[in-house]
Design an enzyme around this catalytic site. Sequence first.
Site, short mmCIF file in Angstrom:
data_model
loop_
_atom_site.label_atom_id
_atom_site.label_comp_id
_atom_site.label_asym_id
_atom_site.label_seq_id
_atom_site.Cartn_x
_atom_site.Cartn_y
_atom_site.Cartn_z
N GLY A 1 38.25 41.06 38.90
CA GLY A 1 39.73 40.63 39.19
C GLY A 1 40.17 40.77 40.64
O GLY A 1 41.52 40.98 40.76
N ASN B 1 40.62 38.78 43.22
CA ASN B 1 41.45 38.01 43.55
C ASN B 1 42.84 38.08 43.00
O ASN B 1 43.93 37.63 43.45
CB ASN B 1 40.77 36.53 43.44
CG ASN B 1 39.97 36.17 44.52
OD1 ASN B 1 40.36 36.08 45.46
ND2 ASN B 1 38.61 36.23 44.42
N ARG C 1 34.84 30.41 32.26
CA ARG C 1 34.66 29.61 31.19
C ARG C 1 34.97 28.04 31.62
O ARG C 1 35.80 27.98 32.34
CB ARG C 1 35.44 30.01 29.95
CG ARG C 1 35.49 31.23 29.42
CD ARG C 1 34.25 31.27 28.59
NE ARG C 1 34.25 30.21 27.32
CZ ARG C 1 33.05 30.19 26.78
NH1 ARG C 1 31.77 30.77 27.05
NH2 ARG C 1 32.94 29.25 25.67
N LEU D 1 36.20 24.91 31.23
CA LEU D 1 37.36 24.05 30.30
C LEU D 1 37.47 22.80 30.08
O LEU D 1 36.73 21.99 30.94
CB LEU D 1 38.71 24.53 31.07
CG LEU D 1 39.29 25.87 31.50
CD1 LEU D 1 40.38 26.08 32.36
CD2 LEU D 1 39.45 26.71 30.14
N HIS E 1 36.88 28.98 44.60
CA HIS E 1 35.17 28.90 44.47
C HIS E 1 34.70 29.50 45.55
O HIS E 1 35.37 29.04 46.78
CB HIS E 1 35.01 27.59 44.41
CG HIS E 1 33.47 27.37 44.00
ND1 HIS E 1 33.01 27.64 43.04
CD2 HIS E 1 32.45 26.81 45.02
CE1 HIS E 1 31.76 27.31 43.03
NE2 HIS E 1 31.33 26.92 44.41
N GLU F 1 38.54 35.33 50.74
CA GLU F 1 39.53 34.89 49.23
C GLU F 1 40.59 35.61 49.30
O GLU F 1 41.62 34.69 48.82
CB GLU F 1 38.47 34.82 48.16
CG GLU F 1 37.00 34.13 48.07
CD GLU F 1 36.39 34.38 46.79
OE1 GLU F 1 37.02 34.45 45.88
OE2 GLU F 1 34.90 34.55 47.17
C1 GAR Z 1 35.09 35.33 43.37
O1 GAR Z 1 34.27 35.28 44.37
C2 GAR Z 1 35.53 33.89 42.98
O2 GAR Z 1 35.57 33.06 44.09
C3 GAR Z 1 34.24 33.44 42.11
O3 GAR Z 1 33.97 34.71 41.36
C4 GAR Z 1 34.40 35.84 42.06
C5 GAR Z 1 35.39 36.49 41.17
O4 GAR Z 1 35.82 37.58 41.76
N1 GAR Z 1 34.45 32.18 41.17
C6 GAR Z 1 33.60 31.42 40.82
O5 GAR Z 1 32.45 31.65 41.21
C7 GAR Z 1 34.12 30.32 40.02
N2 GAR Z 1 33.18 29.43 39.92
P1 GAR Z 1 36.95 38.65 41.40
O6 GAR Z 1 36.93 38.57 40.00
O7 GAR Z 1 37.03 40.02 42.00
O8 GAR Z 1 38.20 37.86 41.80
#
Ligand code: GAR
Length: 197
Positions: free
Chosen positions: A14, A16, A93, A95, A111, A176
Site C-alpha cells: 500500500g 502508493n 486481481r 477485473l 503500473h 510512482e
Molecule cells: C507498485 O509498484 C505498483 O506499480 C505495482 O505493484 C506495486 C504495489 O506497491 N502494480 C502492479 O504491478 C499492477 N500490475 P504498493 O502496494 O506499495 O503500492
Amino acid sequence: MRKLKTAILISGRGSNMMALVDAARDPAFRAEIVCVVSNRADAKGLAFATENGIATEVIDHKGFPTREAFETALDSYLRSCGIEIIALAGFMRVLTAGFIARWEGRMLNIHPSLLPAYKGLHTHERALADGATRHGCTVHLVTPELDGGPILLQAQVPVLAEDTADTLSARVLEQEHKLYPQALALLAARLSKEDTP
Ligand code: GAR
C-alpha cells in the site's frame, strides 16, 4: 471546490495508497480519499489507512464462488460510499470487462513500467534482462485490455549498470509516489469539469 470521492483498492503493502492519502491532505487537492478496500485481510496497507481515519473494507475474493460475485460485492460497497473514482494501487486481481465498463473513465491503475512496454508481472526483471537503458512507471485509465488503457502520465528513470531488480524497483517506486497523486488530481479535475453544467 468539490472534491471527488475516491476509493483506493490495494492487495498488499500500500505505499502508493499512502502517497495518495498524503497528497489528499492538501485542501486544494481535488479528490477526497473516502475508503481503502483490500481483497486480502493481511494487506499491510490497511493499518495505515485506519490510523489515518480512512474507512477500510476487506472483501476477500476467496469468499465468493465467482469473479462476478466478488465484483458485485465490491461494486455495491463502492456505490454505498458514493465513490466517483477508483484508484487501483497494487490491487492484484484482474477485473472483468463488466466491472470495468461500469467504471469506464473513472478507474485508474499504476503500473511499474513505461507502457506499452512490459505489461503484466515482473516488469523490473524483464527490463533488466532486456538490457533496457530506461524504465519507469505509468498511470493509465483501466480498460478491458490488461495494462492497455489510455495513458495519463508517465515518469522515467535510468537503468544503471549495477542495478538489481530491487534497486531498480526502488528507483521506480519513488517516481510512482509522485506520479500517482498528479494523475489522480488530473482525472479529478477533468471529471469535475464534465460535471459542471
Ligand atoms: C507498485 O509498484 C505498483 O506499480 C505495482 O505493484 C506495486 C504495489 O506497491 N502494480 C502492479 O504491478 C499492477 N500490475 P504498493 O502496494 O506499495 O503500492
